[in-house]
Scaffold this motif. Structure first.
Motif, mmCIF file in Angstrom:
data_model
loop_
_atom_site.group_PDB
_atom_site.id
_atom_site.type_symbol
_atom_site.label_atom_id
_atom_site.label_comp_id
_atom_site.label_asym_id
_atom_site.label_seq_id
_atom_site.Cartn_x
_atom_site.Cartn_y
_atom_site.Cartn_z
ATOM 1 N N ARG A 1 6.460 -0.104 3.647
ATOM 2 C CA ARG A 1 7.012 -1.236 2.888
ATOM 3 C C ARG A 1 8.428 -1.007 2.397
ATOM 4 O O ARG A 1 9.235 -1.923 2.360
ATOM 5 C CB ARG A 1 6.093 -1.566 1.710
ATOM 6 C CG ARG A 1 5.907 -0.458 0.687
ATOM 7 C CD ARG A 1 4.881 -0.863 -0.364
ATOM 8 N NE ARG A 1 4.631 0.163 -1.365
ATOM 9 C CZ ARG A 1 3.834 1.205 -1.189
ATOM 10 N NH1 ARG A 1 3.211 1.364 -0.042
ATOM 11 N NH2 ARG A 1 3.643 2.085 -2.151
ATOM 12 N N VAL B 1 8.456 -5.675 -3.047
ATOM 13 C CA VAL B 1 7.917 -4.577 -2.253
ATOM 14 C C VAL B 1 6.691 -4.104 -3.007
ATOM 15 O O VAL B 1 6.800 -3.525 -4.080
ATOM 16 C CB VAL B 1 8.951 -3.446 -2.086
ATOM 17 C CG1 VAL B 1 8.335 -2.270 -1.353
ATOM 18 C CG2 VAL B 1 10.169 -3.959 -1.336
ATOM 19 N N LYS B 2 5.517 -4.414 -2.472
ATOM 20 C CA LYS B 2 4.288 -4.229 -3.242
ATOM 21 C C LYS B 2 3.345 -3.269 -2.518
ATOM 22 O O LYS B 2 3.253 -3.302 -1.291
ATOM 23 C CB LYS B 2 3.616 -5.589 -3.351
ATOM 24 C CG LYS B 2 3.049 -6.103 -4.671
ATOM 25 C CD LYS B 2 3.313 -5.358 -5.871
ATOM 26 C CE LYS B 2 3.286 -6.040 -7.207
ATOM 27 N NZ LYS B 2 3.744 -5.234 -8.285
ATOM 28 N N ASN B 3 2.630 -2.462 -3.272
ATOM 29 C CA ASN B 3 1.641 -1.580 -2.645
ATOM 30 C C ASN B 3 0.526 -2.413 -2.029
ATOM 31 O O ASN B 3 0.228 -3.520 -2.472
ATOM 32 C CB ASN B 3 1.077 -0.609 -3.683
ATOM 33 C CG ASN B 3 0.316 -1.333 -4.754
ATOM 34 O OD1 ASN B 3 -0.852 -1.657 -4.587
ATOM 35 N ND2 ASN B 3 0.990 -1.646 -5.852
ATOM 36 N N MET C 1 -9.592 4.691 -3.339
ATOM 37 C CA MET C 1 -9.014 4.786 -1.998
ATOM 38 C C MET C 1 -9.426 6.127 -1.425
ATOM 39 O O MET C 1 -9.602 7.086 -2.184
ATOM 40 C CB MET C 1 -7.498 4.703 -2.163
ATOM 41 C CG MET C 1 -6.756 4.289 -0.943
ATOM 42 S SD MET C 1 -5.071 3.840 -1.430
ATOM 43 C CE MET C 1 -4.326 3.722 0.174
ATOM 44 N N ASN C 2 -9.579 6.207 -0.109
ATOM 45 C CA ASN C 2 -9.956 7.500 0.461
ATOM 46 C C ASN C 2 -8.849 8.514 0.210
ATOM 47 O O ASN C 2 -7.691 8.155 0.034
ATOM 48 C CB ASN C 2 -10.271 7.388 1.959
ATOM 49 C CG ASN C 2 -9.050 6.984 2.775
ATOM 50 O OD1 ASN C 2 -8.132 6.375 2.248
ATOM 51 N ND2 ASN C 2 -9.059 7.325 4.032
ATOM 52 N N THR C 3 -9.213 9.770 0.172
ATOM 53 C CA THR C 3 -8.213 10.789 -0.145
ATOM 54 C C THR C 3 -7.630 11.388 1.122
ATOM 55 O O THR C 3 -7.199 10.666 2.001
ATOM 56 C CB THR C 3 -8.796 11.861 -1.079
ATOM 57 O OG1 THR C 3 -10.081 12.210 -0.609
ATOM 58 C CG2 THR C 3 -8.902 11.328 -2.478
ATOM 59 N N LEU C 4 -7.631 12.696 1.213
ATOM 60 C CA LEU C 4 -6.807 13.357 2.208
ATOM 61 C C LEU C 4 -7.214 13.111 3.654
ATOM 62 O O LEU C 4 -6.508 13.482 4.559
ATOM 63 C CB LEU C 4 -6.850 14.867 1.946
ATOM 64 C CG LEU C 4 -6.431 15.269 0.543
ATOM 65 C CD1 LEU C 4 -6.861 16.683 0.248
ATOM 66 C CD2 LEU C 4 -4.941 15.122 0.390
ATOM 67 N N ALA D 1 16.491 24.928 -2.863
ATOM 68 C CA ALA D 1 15.466 25.417 -1.945
ATOM 69 C C ALA D 1 14.404 24.369 -1.633
ATOM 70 O O ALA D 1 13.575 24.560 -0.747
ATOM 71 C CB ALA D 1 14.809 26.664 -2.525
ATOM 72 N N ASN D 2 14.416 23.266 -2.356
ATOM 73 C CA ASN D 2 13.376 22.263 -2.114
ATOM 74 C C ASN D 2 13.592 21.488 -0.805
ATOM 75 O O ASN D 2 12.652 20.984 -0.218
ATOM 76 C CB ASN D 2 13.300 21.288 -3.292
ATOM 77 C CG ASN D 2 11.945 20.647 -3.399
ATOM 78 O OD1 ASN D 2 10.926 21.331 -3.323
ATOM 79 N ND2 ASN D 2 11.894 19.342 -3.512
ATOM 80 N N HIS D 3 14.837 21.425 -0.363
ATOM 81 C CA HIS D 3 15.183 20.739 0.892
ATOM 82 C C HIS D 3 14.516 19.373 1.009
ATOM 83 O O HIS D 3 13.762 19.112 1.947
ATOM 84 C CB HIS D 3 14.809 21.598 2.105
ATOM 85 C CG HIS D 3 15.523 22.912 2.134
ATOM 86 N ND1 HIS D 3 16.889 23.020 2.170
ATOM 87 C CD2 HIS D 3 15.053 24.177 2.090
ATOM 88 C CE1 HIS D 3 17.235 24.300 2.164
ATOM 89 N NE2 HIS D 3 16.145 25.023 2.106
ATOM 90 N N CYS D 4 14.751 18.499 0.061
ATOM 91 C CA CYS D 4 14.184 17.146 0.096
ATOM 92 C C CYS D 4 14.549 16.458 1.406
ATOM 93 O O CYS D 4 15.665 16.602 1.900
ATOM 94 C CB CYS D 4 14.753 16.313 -1.057
ATOM 95 S SG CYS D 4 14.180 16.820 -2.665
ATOM 96 N N GLU D 5 13.593 15.720 1.933
ATOM 97 C CA GLU D 5 13.874 14.969 3.153
ATOM 98 C C GLU D 5 14.470 13.628 2.750
ATOM 99 O O GLU D 5 13.794 12.797 2.164
ATOM 100 C CB GLU D 5 12.582 14.742 3.932
ATOM 101 C CG GLU D 5 11.991 16.020 4.482
ATOM 102 C CD GLU D 5 10.502 15.910 4.707
ATOM 103 O OE1 GLU D 5 10.048 14.826 5.116
ATOM 104 O OE2 GLU D 5 9.805 16.911 4.452
ATOM 105 N N LYS E 1 14.700 14.291 -4.910
ATOM 106 C CA LYS E 1 13.979 14.432 -6.177
ATOM 107 C C LYS E 1 14.927 14.535 -7.361
ATOM 108 O O LYS E 1 14.503 14.416 -8.498
ATOM 109 C CB LYS E 1 13.114 15.688 -6.155
ATOM 110 C CG LYS E 1 12.043 15.619 -5.111
ATOM 111 C CD LYS E 1 10.684 15.842 -5.733
ATOM 112 C CE LYS E 1 9.673 15.749 -4.644
ATOM 113 N NZ LYS E 1 8.410 15.274 -4.947
#
Lengths: 317, 358
Positions: free
Chosen positions: A70, A82-84, A126-129, A287-291, A308
């Motif tokens: 979205r 823009v809604k979940n 909601m289902n998890t992983l 070091a986090n190397h955000c995408e 972040k």
């Protein structure tokens, strides 16, 4: 000229679009595969929708986006909302079925349950992983059995004696299925067993601890599978409603939200011919190397996200 | 006189500040703060951990390795009332197998009902330890933790309504920097009072009846924002009062064990270990106080908190309060978390709206 609202639901597997008028009537709709390329899918969607409604009497005055892509699609289409997808589905269903108490929703990658009282969502899960018991699981098993997934429901209904299949985990279910096929269970019994396994998995995981009350509406791609619907009815002892447009509920819901909010922003179907490029880079700030994802329209940066901290924000290049 | 120890402890929210104080002032050791946690911390930790161990173990291991790279030679691990009690030994074993030459202070070896045994553990590493000095520093450390917890409690309830974006975060960073320089209890008392006034002076614009969300869950994951993807902050920023009782002050220094057992008698009669009873008691309290929702946070596979979940479902049904459950492992994608939080916020808003008009 009448106002119309476009709702787009870009899921992991399929992309849905709906254009509605001010009375929430569907003027045009389209459903196609995302094929791992949400931008391309939305372009195709817009090209198709453009030819399906009367531009002389209706103009799209606002767009809403929902589904897992979205954010990206919201930027490209200049969406006002823009809604979940949980909220979008809930609003869509309660608009069509104000009496609904329980919504079952099984999509390509995820599944959810939404509980409604007096038209208001009071609880959801909601289902998890894990994608066990979702559409992609059924699709992969259909390939194994050499049957089109669209035929699953019809075949399941011919079974007199569904084969019990372990429902807890996709990996176990798959090995159980192979084993049952090898010892001689018939194909229709296995397919019916699979539909039942999806339902058992759903009720034990997503529906765990939730009180299921009718009327029940079942939607999402898997609701097209009548075998699963019948298994839901058998497990709950209640009738289960499947709307013919159930696969469009998310797109419909976000269009309804857009209409209710009333914000307007000019929309041009010509977007379908523009060039959009997305670039993913890793920030080197720490070091986090955000995408970080950047979206360009005809070479110009539209938006960027993924960092972040402030260090990573770059809207310039 | 031996060389000064360089001790480290894994990140745990921002509690590294008081821990550093205790190490430097009380135990006369140098302290190495692990680098800020990042994907690398998670990757290092996951790579060398058993796959099915809980996320805090992996994060701790990653922090240890990164702190050793920064020069730490002595690692501190606490005891605990779940698998945590065994973590120190396992961490030590893994790090030795990896070839790191470090010493371990494993407080799981000490007895919590006999404070002197802690002193004994530290004495193994630093024989010159002075008991009065340690006790004095410990008291200041406790006060420091309490002042941090009080500030954070206030921030959680107000940050969602700040008028100037980032005002609370900036002042909080300032506060932590000042705490790190404190040398006496008197100085601390002045500093804490002064900052609390400044936190309260930050302009906030709260609606008359704002959404209120209570947060409960497993010790480490609920208190460490990196572990829970800054969930409290995300929730607050949508425009909600966020409340959490679980912190070091309440759980370690002022834990009302008997009261908790008594209050939840109708829901759970036997202690299920670790934070489970506090989770249930707080959830019940949030429900009774009419909060709009509860968020339950745990690391994947945390047994005591998994046991608490059916009880939470009963509370949810009895008080008609929605509960959102999160289980964290070492995954890094935020999209799914964001979707669930947004939907939870929308739902609470719609429920509240319906209650007001209906």
């Amino acid at each position: 000229m009448n106002k119309a609202y476009l709702g787009i639901d870009i899921g992991s597997i399929s992309t849905k679009g709906v254009i509605i008028d001010g009375q929430n009537r569907i003027l045009a709709s389209e459903y196609l595969w995302t094929e791992g390329n949400p931008v391309q899918a939305v372009k195709k969607l817009l090209l198709s929708l453009r030819g399906k409604f009367d531009p002389a009497s209706y103009a799209v005055t606002a767009v809403g986006a929902t589904g897992s892509a979205r954010r990206l699609i919201g930027v490209i289409t200049r969406a006002t909302e823009v809604k979940n997808e949980i909220t979008a589905h809930a609003v869509g269903t309660t608009t069509l079925y104000p009496e609904v108490r329980t919504i079952f929703e099984i999509g390509g990658q995820d599944s959810k349950i939404i509980l409604v009282e007096n038209g208001v969502v009071v609880d959801y899960a909601m289902n998890t992983l894990c994608a066990a018991g979702t559409g992609s699981f059924l699709a992969s098993q259909s390939r194994r059995l050499g049957v089109a997934v669209e035929d699953f429901g019809r075949i399941a209904l011919t079974s007199q004696n569904p084969t019990p299949i372990a429902a807890r985990c996709t990996v176990f279910a798959e090995s159980d299925l192979v084993h049952k096929a090898q010892i001689g269970h018939s194909r229709e019994d296995i397919i019916a067993g699979l539909c039942k396994a999806v339902v058992t998995n759903y009720l034990n995981n997503v529906g765990k601890g939730k009180k299921i009350v009718g009327p029940i509406v079942f939607q999402g791609g898997v609701s097209k599978n009548v075998g699963v619907t019948k298994a839901f009815e058998a497990a709950t002892g209640l009738p289960v409603i499947v709307d013919p447009n159930g696969h469009l509920t998310g797109a419909f819901g976000v269009a309804v939200i857009v209409g209710r909010k009333g914000a307007e922003r000019p929309f041009d179907f010509g977007l379908a011919e523009m060039e959009f490029v997305t670039k993913g880079t890793n920030c080197d700030g720490c070091a986090n190397h955000c995408e970080i994802i950047r979206v360009y329209q005809n070479g110009e940066l539209l938006d960027a996200w993924g960092n972040k901290c402030e260090k990573g924000v770059s809207r310039t290049r | 006189m031996t060389k000064k120890r360089k001790v480290t402890f894994p990140h745990f929210g921002d509690y590294c500040v008081p821990i550093e104080y205790l190490m430097r002032q009380g135990l006369d050791m140098d302290y190495v703060t692990p680098p800020p946690m990042s994907k690398r911390t998670l990757e290092l930790g996951s790579k060398y951990s058993p796959d099915y161990v809980c996320a805090p173990f992996k994060i701790h291991l990653g922090c240890y390795i990164e702190a050793i790279e920064k020069g730490a030679d002595t690692l501190l691990q606490t005891g605990g009332v779940c698998r945590l009690g065994f973590y120190g030994e396992l961490h030590e074993q893994i790090l030795r197998d990896l070839g790191y030459q470090v010493d371990f202070i494993n407080l799981a070896m000490a007895n919590y009902s006999k404070p002197y045994t802690f002193y004994r553990e530290f004495k193994k590493i630093n024989p010159d330890l002075s008991l009065p000095k340690v006790s004095g520093a410990l008291l200041t450390t406790i006060r420091m933790v309490e002042s941090m917890d009080a500030a954070d409690d206030y921030i959680r309830r107000n940050i969602g309504f700040e008028q100037e974006e980032g005002a609370f975060d900036r002042l909080r960073a300032d506060f932590l920097n000042s705490l790190a320089l404190v040398e006496s209890q008197k100085e601390l008392r002045y500093l804490a009072g002064n900052y609390m006034k400044r936190f309260k002076a930050i302009p906030v614009l709260k609606p008359k009846r704002p959404l209120r969300v209570g947060v409960v869950g497993e010790y480490y994951s609920v208190m460490d924002p990196f572990s829970n993807h800054y969930i409290e902050r995300e929730m607050a920023k949508m425009g909600a009062v966020v409340a959490r009782w679980m912190n070091i002050s309440n759980s370690l220094f002022h834990y009302p064990k008997k009261e908790i057992q008594a209050r939840i008698r109708g829901y759970a009669r036997y202690n299920m270990g670790a934070t489970s009873m506090a989770t249930i008691e707080r959830a019940l309290r949030f429900a009774k106080k009419g909060y709009d929702g509860i968020i339950h946070i745990k690391s994947f596979g945390c047994t005591p908190e998994t046991d608490a979940m059916p009880v939470l479902q009963n509370i949810s049904a009895d008080y008609k309060i929605p509960i959102l459950y999160f289980s964290f492992d070492s995954q890094t994608a935020d999209a799914g978390i964001q979707t669930r939080l947004e939907a939870f916020y929308d739902m609470m808003t719609m429920r509240k709206g319906a209650a007001a008009t209906g």
